[in-house]
Write a protein that holds these residues in place. Structure first.
Motif: not given
Length: 300
Positions: A72-84, A90-97, A233-235
């Motif tokens: 187990v470790y703490p990860e960040y939801t936005g890293n899904a763009v990088y991990l998958f 897309g940016a729209k999905a990545a910017g929606d929590p 919303g680049a990030q």
């Protein structure tokens, strides 16, 4: 055949239950803090834990959990763009929590990884500059920075290899706002954490006047730095969540409620304050995490 499968599953779960739960984390103060919160929460519940926090960057922790070297470790939801990358989020999905969390959870389920509930904070990547530079050149957003760069403004940013090389980090800022940094405008620091890059920007080390930073960094205000806004919303949204090997979670189902409760109480302001205690006051991540958890009645 059905009985053999049931017995096999029982053996697997029994093996997972008998082993210590190995907790990892990344290198920056917040990652270490969150890692220690996981360690302390699980130990307080009577679970045997091996502490491997401060393990390495995203790639190191990712390889370790997929290989079963950590659980187990703490990860960040936005890293899904990088991990998958195959999912082409897309940016729209990545910017929606909610959407980015659901995508991360669904995409990782096939890897035997479960995403627990994220904290309601956004520790996204930001570009930080000294307040004096921001005021002199009216830099409030990354769009303003792009204008400044096109006019030939002096700029050199410190960051980690991950910040400069991942397509969803600095390259995303460049693509979204229409600028391209030259090699001499980057100071690449291997293994760098945001406090280190921000110190470089605050002190003008090697001509640096900008730094990679995170949205919840407690060092920004103390170092008189300004985080540039990202209106386009680049990030992606980066909410921290515990991710855990599903086999371990099945062996210890109580972990879901324990860690969900620990992360649910975190806010943007709380994390900034806790991060500052580690990065600026020099306190250990363990001590800060323990004091916080005890103060909230989450551990004894």
């Amino acid at each position: 055949m059905k009985r053999v499968l049931v017995l096999s599953l029982a053996v697997t779960l029994g093996s997972a239950a008998a082993k210590p739960i190995v907790v990892g984390s990344k290198l920056d103060p917040e990652a270490q803090l969150l890692g220690q919160m996981i360690v302390l929460t699980l130990r307080n519940a009577g679970l045997e834990v091996t502490d491997r926090t401060n393990l390495g960057d995203t790639g190191v922790n990712r390889k370790a959990i997929l290989a079963g070297e950590i659980d187990v470790y703490p990860e960040y939801t936005g890293n899904a763009v990088y991990l998958f990358p195959q999912a082409k989020i897309g940016a729209k999905a990545a910017g929606d929590p909610r959407r980015i969390y659901d995508l991360a959870r669904q995409l990782d389920a096939k890897n035997g990884i479960t995403w627990l509930k994220p904290a309601n904070v956004n520790n996204t990547w930001v570009i930080a500059v000294p307040r004096a530079l921001a005021q002199t050149h009216r830099l409030n957003t990354v769009a303003d920075l792009a204008r400044y760069l096109k006019a030939g403004g002096r700029f050199k940013i410190a960051g980690s290899p991950e910040f400069f090389n991942r397509p969803d980090t600095m390259p995303a800022f460049e693509a979204t706002y229409g600028f391209k940094l030259r090699p001499d405008q980057k100071l690449v620091l291997a293994g760098a954490t945001p406090p280190q890059t921000q110190q470089a920007a605050a002190n003008g080390t090697n001509g640096v006047n900008a730094a990679m930073a995170y949205g919840t960094d407690g060092t920004l205000a103390a170092l008189n730095l300004v985080a540039l806004k990202d209106p386009k919303g680049a990030q992606a949204v980066y909410q921290p969540a515990p991710i855990i090997r599903t086999a371990v979670l099945k062996a210890h189902p109580q972990i879901t409620a324990l860690l969900n409760k620990t992360f649910a109480g975190l806010t943007q302001a709380t994390l900034q304050q806790l991060n500052a205690q580690v990065a600026l006051e020099g306190r250990s991540a363990r001590d800060v995490a323990e004091r916080y958890l005890k103060g909230k009645g989450l551990i004894r």
